[in-house]
Every structure is written in C-alpha cells, then in structure tokens.
Design a protein around this motif. Sequence first.
Motif, short mmCIF file in Angstrom:
data_model
loop_
_atom_site.label_atom_id
_atom_site.label_comp_id
_atom_site.label_asym_id
_atom_site.label_seq_id
_atom_site.Cartn_x
_atom_site.Cartn_y
_atom_site.Cartn_z
N ARG A 1 0.82 -1.21 0.00
CA ARG A 1 0.00 0.00 0.00
C ARG A 1 0.86 1.26 0.00
O ARG A 1 0.59 2.21 -0.75
CB ARG A 1 -0.94 0.00 1.21
N ARG A 2 1.87 1.27 0.84
CA ARG A 2 2.73 2.46 0.92
C ARG A 2 3.48 2.68 -0.38
O ARG A 2 3.65 3.83 -0.83
CB ARG A 2 3.69 2.31 2.09
N ALA A 3 3.95 1.61 -1.00
CA ALA A 3 4.67 1.76 -2.27
C ALA A 3 3.79 2.36 -3.35
O ALA A 3 4.27 3.08 -4.23
CB ALA A 3 5.21 0.40 -2.72
N LEU A 4 2.50 2.09 -3.28
CA LEU A 4 1.55 2.64 -4.26
C LEU A 4 1.08 4.03 -3.90
O LEU A 4 0.45 4.71 -4.72
CB LEU A 4 0.34 1.71 -4.38
N GLY A 5 1.34 4.48 -2.68
CA GLY A 5 0.83 5.77 -2.25
C GLY A 5 -0.68 5.79 -2.13
O GLY A 5 -1.32 6.83 -2.32
N ALA A 6 -1.27 4.65 -1.78
CA ALA A 6 -2.73 4.52 -1.73
C ALA A 6 -3.24 4.68 -0.31
O ALA A 6 -2.61 4.21 0.65
CB ALA A 6 -3.15 3.16 -2.27
N ASP A 7 -4.38 5.36 -0.17
CA ASP A 7 -5.03 5.46 1.14
C ASP A 7 -5.52 4.10 1.61
O ASP A 7 -5.45 3.79 2.81
CB ASP A 7 -6.23 6.41 1.07
N ARG A 8 -6.07 3.34 0.66
CA ARG A 8 -6.58 2.01 0.99
C ARG A 8 -6.10 1.03 -0.07
O ARG A 8 -6.03 1.36 -1.24
CB ARG A 8 -8.12 2.01 1.02
N LEU A 9 -5.84 -0.19 0.38
CA LEU A 9 -5.44 -1.26 -0.53
C LEU A 9 -6.40 -2.42 -0.35
O LEU A 9 -6.69 -2.84 0.77
CB LEU A 9 -4.01 -1.72 -0.23
N GLY A 10 -6.87 -2.94 -1.46
CA GLY A 10 -7.74 -4.10 -1.42
C GLY A 10 -6.94 -5.39 -1.37
O GLY A 10 -5.91 -5.52 -2.04
N LEU A 11 -7.40 -6.32 -0.57
CA LEU A 11 -6.83 -7.66 -0.52
C LEU A 11 -7.88 -8.68 -0.93
O LEU A 11 -9.01 -8.63 -0.44
CB LEU A 11 -6.34 -8.01 0.90
N GLY A 12 -7.50 -9.58 -1.81
CA GLY A 12 -8.30 -10.76 -2.06
C GLY A 12 -7.78 -11.86 -1.15
O GLY A 12 -6.87 -12.60 -1.52
N LEU A 13 -8.32 -11.93 0.04
CA LEU A 13 -7.76 -12.85 1.03
C LEU A 13 -7.96 -14.30 0.62
O LEU A 13 -9.03 -14.70 0.13
CB LEU A 13 -8.43 -12.64 2.39
N TRP A 14 -6.91 -15.09 0.82
CA TRP A 14 -7.06 -16.54 0.79
C TRP A 14 -7.03 -17.04 2.23
O TRP A 14 -6.09 -16.76 2.96
CB TRP A 14 -5.95 -17.23 0.00
N LEU A 15 -8.10 -17.72 2.61
CA LEU A 15 -8.21 -18.31 3.94
C LEU A 15 -8.32 -19.82 3.77
O LEU A 15 -9.28 -20.31 3.18
CB LEU A 15 -9.44 -17.78 4.67
N ALA A 16 -7.34 -20.56 4.26
CA ALA A 16 -7.40 -22.01 4.21
C ALA A 16 -8.62 -22.50 4.98
O ALA A 16 -9.14 -21.81 5.87
CB ALA A 16 -6.12 -22.62 4.79
N ALA A 17 -9.09 -23.69 4.65
CA ALA A 17 -10.34 -24.19 5.23
C ALA A 17 -10.37 -24.15 6.76
O ALA A 17 -11.39 -23.74 7.34
CB ALA A 17 -10.60 -25.61 4.72
N PRO A 18 -9.31 -24.53 7.48
CA PRO A 18 -9.38 -24.45 8.95
C PRO A 18 -9.55 -23.03 9.46
O PRO A 18 -10.27 -22.80 10.45
CB PRO A 18 -8.04 -25.05 9.40
#
Length: 395
Positions: free
Chosen positions: A40-57
């Motif tokens: 996020r900081r490298a992009l200079g963005a106020d907000r960064l979106g994450l496409g989270l991967w959450l393993a089944a457990p």
Amino acid sequence: MRFRHADGSNVHLGYCTNVHPAEDLAGVLAQLDTYAVGVRRALGADRLGLGLWLAAPVAAELAADPAARRRLRQELTVRGLEVVTLNGFPYAAFQAPVVKGAVYHPDWTTPERLGYTLNLARVLADLLPDDAARGSVSTLPLAWRTPWDADRADAARRRLDELAAGLAAVERETGRTVRVGFEPEPGCLVESTRQAREVLSAMDTDRLGICLDLAHLACAWEEPVEALGRLRDAGLPVVKVQVSAAVEASDPAGSAEALRRWVEPRFLHQTRAAGCAGAADPADPAYAADDLDVALDARLPGAWRVHYHVPLHAPPEPPLRSTMPVLRAALAALFAGPVAGCDHLDVETYTWGVLPEARRPRTDAELATGIAAELAVARDELLALGLAAPAGVVA
C-alpha cells in the motif's frame, strides 16, 4: 484501491494473498504487516484491497467466532486495508512444496467444498466495508475433468443449489450480498466460456456466476470480446476478474530451452496449443497437455500458451512473452463501455516463489515491491480506460 466507472459504480482493485503461505489466523495477520502495508505504501494509496485466501481451517474458525471476525476487520482497517473478495479455490496448503492436482480437491461433488465456501461467505459478510455494494468468493469450476459421470454431475448440481440457498441465508442474516464465481481453468470440467455456457448456465445466476481469470482465458485461446459476449448471452454474470497473464511461446520448438527453465514441481502448468480454440474438447491431447514438461515431450503443434502466472510488469525474456495483450483487450471489453462489466478485480500472481531462479524475489521486501509494481500496471490500465483515479494515488 477503488476506481469510479462512468456509470457511477465503484470498481475495487486488490491483490490475492494466496501468494503467501498461511494456514492459521496468526499467519494471516502476520501477512498484513509483512507484505500488504508495504504494498500500500509503495503505491501511495489510502486504501489497498486484498483478495484474502483463507485455508479451510481458518475459514471454519472465523465462521464460528464473531469476535475473531471483528478483530480481523479491525486489523485490516487500522492498516488501510479492505476486503471485498476472497479466493476460495485452494482448500488448504496452496504453497506446499508440491500442489499440482491436489488444488482441485475437495471438489463440488463434496459437502466439504460446500461447507468451506459457505464459511467464506459468512466471514466475508462481516469483513465487507460498510459502503461496499457486495462481496465475492471465487472457486473452482466444479472439478477436474476426470473422472466425471452422471452421478458426479447430479451431486454437483445439488451442491450448487445448496450453495445458492446458503448464500441467501447469509444475506438474510447479515444484510450483505455475497456472490460466488466459478473460475474456468485449463484441465477442469469447465475450462472455456463455451463450456461455462454448457455446464453452468442452469445455476442460480442471482448469486452464482463466473470468476474470469485472464491468464486462463488466454490459455484457452479465446478472444475476449467474444468470450464475454458468450457469457452475457448465457446470462452468466462476471462476479470477479483475476487480472493475470500467462506465458506464450510463438515457436515452442525454437524456445524449448527457454521453456524448460519454467518447468517446476509445485504447480500444474497446463499448456494449450492454438488449435485447442477450435477443438470440440480443449483438453484434446492433440493440442493440450496437463503440464509444461509433458507438452515439451509431446511437442504439441503451433504456438503455445502456458498456465503459468507471470508478474504483469515483468514478462519473460524473449523468445517467450506474456499474454498481456489478452489482458488489455479483456479489460477494455469490461470497462470501456457505458456499464462496468465487473466490480471486483484481483491481481493473482501466486507463482512468485517458483519463478525461474533469477526472477524470484530474495526477500519479503522485494516481494512486496514486486506486487506493488503489478498493481501499478493494473491501475494504469484502468486509468487508461477512463476510470476515475482512486483517492491517495497520483496517476
């Protein structure tokens, strides 16, 4: 990052965290500081979106614990991060030393895949920003193509009906809409938009649709405008786009030495020759191989595209190249018109750790810098199509 389309809708851009190994909640939280904040900081963005991967457990733990979901949302917010989409394709151990075909199990004939996906939907409903229109979860396109028979097809249809009902229940309970996108992939039961039309058009398209991975689209040798038109005519909404590029070799025989440097043991790298586009079965062995080393030994005819996600800003060295022209054509088809063709975009290069040795990041900071560079490419492509610049980003 967020963009504004001419129709007034928000378009969310982020990166998929399945590039990072994490099998528990502590690992997921550690990713935020190790990688996401730096991106996020490298992009200079106020907000960064994450496409989270959450393993089944992890998904099961969070789905069962409202306090843990609130904590995760707070941890995201204080770091300037947000989540509108989850990657529910890999079930677990996606960065294990060998993944290959294990990523397709459990498939959509099983209760385990249904339970995992509904857990993700419950989690996402509580992670969504208050002003997000909806959430999305991507998943595999039912199953690997073999074995498949009428009994397995019936089981999958039942699971999809249960999935739609479960998503409706999540919406009733939370007031938040979450859709699931089935992601055509080479070698699977659905690897092309033609197969999506044949196999998936009977599902509940109010809550279920397509996750369009642009590297997979290229590997199927599909023309983006035609492919998107085919989905539209079938009534299949594009609920999510994975902004990705594959490896292309116009002369595989002359590029064999270069291609062998991309053979590696962790992931499948399904390879398709150009002739697959006109074949009744795109996985016909006359034009297709289920891994790159198999394709090299079989000497498939014509130009090749290889299911190997490459960084958007760093194409392979000649004589190889990336399928960035397909990516650009698809984004133009989705966003150059009066109505946005999708509102969730995810840069999904999960292969950083298996790139040819000289191309791999050596440190966590180098990986974060590389991910930021990819997102900058995606950002610039969207800005070039006329989407409004996100807050906190200087175009």
